[in-house]
Design an enzyme around this catalytic site. Structure first.
Site, short mmCIF file in Angstrom:
data_model
loop_
_atom_site.label_atom_id
_atom_site.label_comp_id
_atom_site.label_asym_id
_atom_site.label_seq_id
_atom_site.Cartn_x
_atom_site.Cartn_y
_atom_site.Cartn_z
CG ASP A 134 -2.30 0.59 0.92
OD1 ASP A 134 -2.33 1.81 0.68
OD2 ASP A 134 -3.31 -0.13 0.91
CG HIS A 190 -5.29 3.93 1.14
ND1 HIS A 190 -4.92 2.63 0.87
CD2 HIS A 190 -6.58 4.04 0.73
CE1 HIS A 190 -5.92 1.98 0.32
NE2 HIS A 190 -6.95 2.81 0.23
CB SER A 511 -8.65 -0.39 -0.25
OG SER A 511 -9.29 0.73 0.33
#
Length: 722
Positions: A134, A190, A511
């Site tokens: 990520d 994120h 996600s």
């Protein structure tokens, strides 16, 4: 007058007792005492203990408090407590209670509870290594504390590229594959959110701007994390492949991938190629399905050896109600709920009424200049080209007091609780249309008004789970004979770690749902360390839930029953997945035969397997041992062979049940499966005939249910015209 303080101590042990009290009679008391007139707190608190306790080898004061109150927690027998309560300065005391965990909700929504069930049986994922590809990680967040974590497993070969080697027994690896100077540090939060969702530690007091307060935890809190920074604002395939290569070499057990493009041939799909090599080595790969829903055939990551995860809601709402001037109340959501907001009626405007300024409908950047919104509540339509938070920023910069965001039609009834920068509420599409009707019904003498009332966090939304509108839908663009996505997981308004300062943020997306499934895989991997990735996938798919909290079929964003191309096999159920009864296993070679049936050439297959491959045997989708079926409309006697392995009790008998729509003829042979040993394999043949092409209620679908006294094993089927 002395101010009252409290202290709590951890339970200790001592060989001493008073009045013959046994160790088993001790309980932990939370004791409130006066503040000391002089001297240090430690001496003051210790003075309350019976003299024999002061000489104990191990102190039994387990917590001491300074700011919340003056006092401590201490392990006492009943006799010792009677002595303590006679001391001067004693205020009060009570036996501590075992309070139920108030989580950031998604673990509890999945049936996970501390010291109980699957969390207990799996030791919270202890010993399993999760590799997260990520945007990196903020390593100092408390979700990644190494305190109380065991050391990495002996097989671990990874490295830590953080400055000052800031890894620990939780965060055992951190590497950067992006060409910049950030190292593994997160680019935007994120990756930190994804890592904490999969495997974050327990963190009390987690909240977003004061809302949804509780104890945060990932799905596998005791699993190890290895973070591979592969993305900044975008994820380059060369970086992704390098990270996957490293993760395989380092010795991860699970790989979590929260990105992907539109599908293309598996031999040309680098994530599919990397995932195949991981699968061959026993590494599970969990991928997000994509955020391009609700349009059909919009999936990413659809290879059959990948778990393709869609997104759904949970049963928590952070409510913010819009009250119109005509007293109509409209429910919505917002994570930003300022305490000093008065909630009075204010002028309500909809800049989108001006057809010459189309951008103002969406409160786009610079669209609200000179529109007279200052001090008013502005109605905006959500916009897939930007974020709700950015829309709020535009409204705030224009001088407005608050914002109501109405869904676009495709978003239906699913609302979001975002961390807005201005008082706001997000309402569903139908509610937004009612607000526009109200605005249009008012006259010049009676201008429209509205108020926003913040109502806090509410648990128990009945129509949950619901498929998220953004969750990409099947059928697969490339894959044939296998319905995708595989499964749903929580992916709407999920709270996770965000920054080194210990903040949390609320995110939505596949996600997030993929990270949840990654954590579930870690739990199963701990309980069943020798299971293959296909076996673990089967366990989750065949035990997935197909109904809401109201025992109704899982709905889509418009509250209609969702089809298999939205839900996959259903919503993940970790409790049942840990003990599925039967599994459908697949060997790596079986995928090659399947690819041959899709007319991949030997060269193309070799691109996937990284070795010479030929189509000496061809296994169509009807023979690939996948835990679901796709059949063709208009064809009779379509036969599928499946092999199931008994992973339940040694002697277990399963009876079949068919749930099929009108026009579907389904039979299985044999109708009963009689197992006499654990790990025994039995075959059955399913025969399908599908007549007609009525798609008025969505694609014709149903399931085969194998039922024993202990287990329910469900395999879905769907009919297509291809």
């Amino acid at each position: 007058m002395l101010r009252c303080l409290i202290i709590v101590f951890l339970v200790g042990s001592s060989s001493l007792s008073i009045r013959g009290d046994a160790l088993s009679d001790r309980e932990t008391y939370i004791v409130h005492v006066d503040e000391p007139e002089q001297g240090d707190l430690e001496s003051w608190y210790t003075s309350f203990l019976p003299e024999t306790m002061n000489n104990a080898e191990k102190p039994r004061i387990v917590r001491s408090y300074k700011n919340v109150f003056s006092g401590f927690a201490v392990e006492l027998s009943a006799g010792e407590f009677e002595i303590l309560r006679q001391k001067k300065g004693f205020v009060s005391a009570s036996v501590q209670r075992a309070l139920p965990l108030h989580t950031t909700r998604s673990p509890e929504f999945l049936g996970l509870h501390q010291n109980y069930g699957v969390w207990k049986d799996s030791s919270y994922g202890r010993g399993v290594v999760i590799g997260v590809l990520d945007t990196g990680i903020f390593p100092n967040h408390p979700s990644f504390s190494g305190r109380g974590m065991p050391p990495p497993p002996a097989k671990w070969k990874g490295t830590c590229e953080l400055k000052n080697r800031a890894c620990n027994n939780k965060l055992i690896g951190a590497r950067n594959f992006v060409f910049d100077d950030n190292g593994p540090i997160d680019s935007n939060g994120h990756g930190t959110h994804a890592a904490s969702t999969a495997a974050g530690r327990f963190v009390t007091g987690a909240n977003v701007l004061g809302s949804a307060r509780g104890t945060a935890a990932g799905i596998a809190p005791m699993a190890h994390l290895a973070v591979y920074r592969t993305c900044s604002d975008e994820c380059l395939e060369s970086d992704v492949l390098a990270a996957m290569d490293a993760a395989i070499e380092d010795g991860v057990d699970v790989i979590s991938i929260s990105f992907g493009g539109f599908s293309k041939g598996f031999h040309d799909d680098n994530i599919a190629i990397g995932a195949y090599k991981a699968m061959e080595k026993g590494i599970f790969v969990s991928c997000s399905a994509g955020n391009n829903g609700p349009s059909p055939a919009t999936l990413s990551n659809e290879a059959p050896w990948i778990l393709t995860v869609g997104a759904s809601t949970i049963d928590r709402r952070i409510k913010a109600m819009a009250v119109l001037g005509n007293r109509v109340q409209i429910s919505g959501e917002s994570a930003f709920q300022p305490a000093n907001w008065r909630g009075t009626q204010l002028p309500l405007v909809f800049p989108g009424r001006n057809v010459s300024n189309h951008a103002a409908m969406y409160c786009s950047k610079e669209s609200l200049y000179n529109t007279g919104v200052k001090g008013k509540i502005v109605l905006c339509s959500t916009d897939s080209r930007t974020t709700q938070i950015e829309q709020g920023r535009v409204v705030k910069e224009a001088g407005a007091a608050a914002m109501i965001l109405k869904n676009m039609q495709f978003q239906g009834f699913t609302t979001s609780a975002n961390a807005h920068v201005i008082p706001a509420t997000n309402v569903d599409y139908d509610a937004g249309e009612r607000i526009i009707e109200y605005i249009n019904s008012t006259s010049n003498s009676r201008s429209p008004t509205a108020a926003i009332l913040f109502q806090g966090t509410v648990i128990g939304e009945k129509a949950a789970p619901m498929v998220a509108p953004f969750s990409s839908r099947g059928p697969g663009y490339i894959i044939r004979g296998i319905p995708k996505p595989d499964i749903l997981g929580p992916g709407v308004d999920i709270i996770g770690a965000w920054s080194n300062s210990g903040d949390f943020n609320i995110l939505s997306g596949t996600s997030v749902s993929s990270a949840h499934l990654t954590g579930v895989v870690a739990l199963i991997k701990n309980i069943h360390p020798n299971w293959s990735p296909a076996a673990i996938k089967s366990a989750m798919m065949t035990t997935a839930g197909i109904t809401t909290n109201q025992n109704q079929p899982i709905p889509d964003e418009h509250r209609r029953p969702a089809d298999i191309f939205s839900t996959g096999s259903g919503h993940v159920n970790p409790i049942s997945a840990a003990d599925p009864g039967l599994i459908y296993d697949i060997k790596p070679q079986d995928y090659i035969s399947y690819l041959c049936s899709l007319h991949y050439t030997s060269h193309e297959i070799s691109m996937i397997t990284s070795r010479p491959s030929s189509c000496s045997s061809v296994t169509g989708a009807e023979q690939l041992n996948y835990p679901s079926f796709t059949v063709k409309i208009g064809e009779s006697n379509q036969r599928f062979t499946r092999t199931v392995t008994n992973v339940g009790d040694p002697n277990e008998i399963y009876s079949s049940k068919i749930v099929a729509p009108k026009g579907f003829q389904v039979s299985v042979n044999p109708e009963k499966l009689v197992f006499t040993a654990r790990n025994q394999k039995l075959k059955y043949e399913a025969t399908f005939t599908v007549m007609g092409n009525d798609w008025s209620q969505g694609p014709p679908q149903g399931y085969i249910l194998w039922k024993s006294a202990k287990h329910l094993v469900r395999s879905h089927f769907v009919a297509t015209s291809e």
